[in-house]
Design an enzyme around this catalytic site. Structure first.
Site, PDB file in Angstrom:
ATOM      1  N   ASP A 103       0.852  -1.195   0.000  1.00 44.64           N
ATOM      2  CA  ASP A 103       0.000   0.000   0.000  1.00 44.64           C
ATOM      3  C   ASP A 103       0.890   1.249   0.000  1.00 44.64           C
ATOM      4  OD1 ASP A 103      -2.524  -1.606   0.628  1.00 44.64           O
ATOM      5  OD2 ASP A 103      -1.255  -2.075   2.331  1.00 44.64           O
ATOM      6  N   GLU A 115       1.428  -6.455  -5.220  1.00 47.39           N
ATOM      7  CA  GLU A 115       0.998  -5.704  -6.407  1.00 47.39           C
ATOM      8  C   GLU A 115       2.153  -4.917  -7.018  1.00 47.39           C
ATOM      9  OE1 GLU A 115      -2.911  -4.066  -6.431  1.00 47.39           O
ATOM     10  OE2 GLU A 115      -2.275  -2.288  -7.535  1.00 47.39           O
TER      11      GLU A 115
HETATM   12  O1  TRH Z   1       4.418  -5.974   0.498  1.00 48.76           O
HETATM   13  P1  TRH Z   1       3.439  -6.555  -0.448  1.00 48.76           P
HETATM   14  O2  TRH Z   1       3.049  -7.932  -0.197  1.00 48.76           O
HETATM   15  O3  TRH Z   1       2.199  -5.635  -0.489  1.00 48.76           O
HETATM   16  C1  TRH Z   1       0.860  -5.750  -0.597  1.00 48.76           C
HETATM   17  C2  TRH Z   1       0.201  -5.470   0.711  1.00 48.76           C
HETATM   18  O4  TRH Z   1       0.224  -6.627   1.475  1.00 48.76           O
HETATM   19  C3  TRH Z   1      -1.189  -5.033   0.505  1.00 48.76           C
HETATM   20  O5  TRH Z   1      -1.922  -4.996   1.694  1.00 48.76           O
HETATM   21  C4  TRH Z   1      -1.892  -5.863  -0.523  1.00 48.76           C
HETATM   22  O6  TRH Z   1      -3.041  -5.180  -0.827  1.00 48.76           O
HETATM   23  C5  TRH Z   1      -1.068  -5.986  -1.760  1.00 48.76           C
HETATM   24  O7  TRH Z   1       0.201  -6.526  -1.454  1.00 48.76           O
HETATM   25  C6  TRH Z   1      -1.723  -6.789  -2.841  1.00 48.76           C
HETATM   26  O8  TRH Z   1       4.078  -6.524  -1.933  1.00 48.76           O
HETATM   27  P2  TRH Z   1       4.262  -5.391  -3.016  1.00 48.76           P
HETATM   28  O9  TRH Z   1       2.961  -4.846  -3.471  1.00 48.76           O
HETATM   29  O10 TRH Z   1       5.119  -5.955  -4.024  1.00 48.76           O
HETATM   30  O11 TRH Z   1       5.031  -4.217  -2.256  1.00 48.76           O
HETATM   31  C7  TRH Z   1       6.353  -4.284  -1.837  1.00 48.76           C
HETATM   32  C8  TRH Z   1       6.976  -2.910  -1.861  1.00 48.76           C
HETATM   33  O12 TRH Z   1       8.165  -2.890  -1.084  1.00 48.76           O
HETATM   34  C9  TRH Z   1       7.379  -2.443  -3.253  1.00 48.76           C
HETATM   35  O13 TRH Z   1       7.046  -1.086  -3.434  1.00 48.76           O
HETATM   36  C10 TRH Z   1       8.897  -2.597  -3.265  1.00 48.76           C
HETATM   37  C11 TRH Z   1       9.208  -2.300  -1.831  1.00 48.76           C
HETATM   38  N1  TRH Z   1      10.509  -2.777  -1.337  1.00 48.76           N
HETATM   39  C12 TRH Z   1      11.589  -1.935  -1.438  1.00 48.76           C
HETATM   40  O14 TRH Z   1      11.479  -0.833  -2.003  1.00 48.76           O
HETATM   41  N2  TRH Z   1      12.784  -2.335  -0.934  1.00 48.76           N
HETATM   42  C13 TRH Z   1      12.972  -3.551  -0.335  1.00 48.76           C
HETATM   43  O15 TRH Z   1      14.100  -3.855   0.090  1.00 48.76           O
HETATM   44  C14 TRH Z   1      11.844  -4.424  -0.256  1.00 48.76           C
HETATM   45  C15 TRH Z   1      12.026  -5.785   0.356  1.00 48.76           C
HETATM   46  C16 TRH Z   1      10.618  -4.008  -0.749  1.00 48.76           C
END
Ligand code: TRH
Length: 386
Positions: free
Chosen positions: A20, A268
């Protein structure tokens, strides 16, 4: 490019994990950097930004210079453009102020991403407020024309291509020169792993270990990293090489996906970034209690594999995704080996898919174009050219 000095309010409720906040941060950054907006990110749990914003000096600068301002959920003075994300509903006093403001702000509900057909029928529909004389618009991201498209910064695809061309040249040089030992052996398959802790993750690691490709696996921060570390400790003779990544900023996160041969992503935002990386990938889809995620995954696979000419490659990829989501460890091992055999076809598909998606206008351009059509303007600000 639409340029403006609008004020934009972006509302984000952190349900869990990072997605999010991750989507909202990318949107906020793009509004500032490409459209000159002043952004207020109204977020109920600003700590969710910590992990990836605090480690990136460029992102921190946006906060330090006040281009993105973090605000609590109690704001009551609406901006010119209001985007609530993932159906989070602005606070009632804010909605009341919004309805009274002249000119009335343009108000969107930016929804979750899905490849399901119904999205086409819902994108752009109005959602009148039940009580107040104001309406917001549903805005659905998507993969096809008729949806709102995907977040994509200006120049992203060119940056991916340039970076991948440079690392291909590096690798080629490294194999020809004496500094070979300092680099990854070229036969190693570079895998980036960003998934949830998962009941068949151990089986996937075992399948990778026994599979036809030797793998260098870079594992992002999060509970899965601990699970992989536990597996590695329990298998001291493993040939798979692991790198435990620290928390990265989003730019560095993306770079890891660009530099890999195969990406395991989730949620996402990383799911979208894997598609921009133009590499074969698989999706640890966010599980939903009513199994809605199975329908959602099937819809994406249908679209993604629709014109994959190599049927065996298409089957291998589908089998891998299905085995993971259904938690079938034995099927996973077979599917991983098949995917390795079909990597060239899957790579060609990933490149073609990225190019195809790149034809769509990006999400923010679409949203702002729509908003300008609905009269987006700010008090004292010049109405931008259409
Ligand atoms: O973290 P996610 O699983 O996110 C979501 C939420 O759970 C949400 O509630 C749900 O609605 C959605 O999934 C479907 O995975 P996502 O979407 O890939 O987000 C991860 C974010 O973290 C992404 O913007 C990249 C960032 N990130 C970094 O920038 N650096 C890092 O080192 C890591 C591990 C992640």
């Amino acid at each position: 490019m639409i340029s403006a000095a609008w004020r934009a309010d972006l509302f984000c409720r952190v349900v869990d994990n990072l997605g999010d906040a991750g989507v909202c941060w990318r949107l906020a950054r793009q509004l500032v950097q490409e459209h000159g907006c002043q952004v207020r990110l109204v977020i109920d749990d600003p700590a969710a930004l910590q992990q990836f914003v605090a480690v990136d000096p460029a992102d921190m600068a946006l906060l330090d210079h006040g281009q993105i301002v973090l605000a609590p959920w109690t704001v009551t003075d609406p901006a010119d453009l209001v985007i609530e994300t993932f159906g989070c509903d602005v606070p009632a006093p804010y909605a009341e102020a919004l309805a009274q403001r002249a000119p009335q702000p343009v108000w969107y509900n930016l929804e979750y991403l899905s490849a399901e057909d119904w999205v086409l029928g819902c994108h752009g529909l109005p959602s009148p407020h039940p009580r107040l004389p104001v309406s917001r618009q549903f805005f659905f991201p998507g993969f096809v024309n008729g949806t709102g498209g995907l977040l994509r910064e200006a120049g992203l695809l060119q940056a991916v291509a340039a970076s991948q061309a440079a690392s291909a040249a590096d690798l080629c040089r490294a194999t020809l020169t004496a500094d070979r030992q300092a680099r990854m052996p070229p036969e190693d398959l570079q895998v980036a792993l960003f998934c949830y802790a998962h009941p068949v993750l151990d089986q996937l690691l075992a399948a990778i270990e026994a599979g036809p490709c030797r793998v260098h696996c870079r594992v992002f921060q999060g509970p899965a990293q601990q699970q992989v570390q536990a597996w590695a400790a329990a298998h001291p003779g493993h040939r798979t090489r692991f790198t435990w990544l620290p928390w990265l900023g989003q730019a560095a996160f993306d770079q890891v996906l660009w530099d890999s041969d195969f990406n395991l992503v989730r949620g996402e935002d990383s799911f979208v970034r894997a598609q921009w990386a133009a590499k074969p990938f698989f999706w640890d889809i966010y599980p939903q209690s009513d199994d809605a995620h199975l329908v959602k995954m099937a819809a994406f696979l249908r679209l993604y594999r629709a014109d994959l000419p190599d049927l065996e490659a298409a089957q291998a990829l589908g089998a891998l995704w299905q085995a993971w989501v259904r938690r079938e460890g034995a099927a996973l091992a077979v599917a991983w080996a098949a995917v390795c055999r079909h990597l060239p076809a899957l790579q060609a598909k990933a490149s073609a898919w990225q190019a195809q998606l790149g034809q769509q206008p990006d999400l923010l351009t679409q949203l702002l174009t729509d908003a300008v059509g609905r009269g987006l303007s700010g008090p004292g600000l010049a109405r931008p050219p259409r």
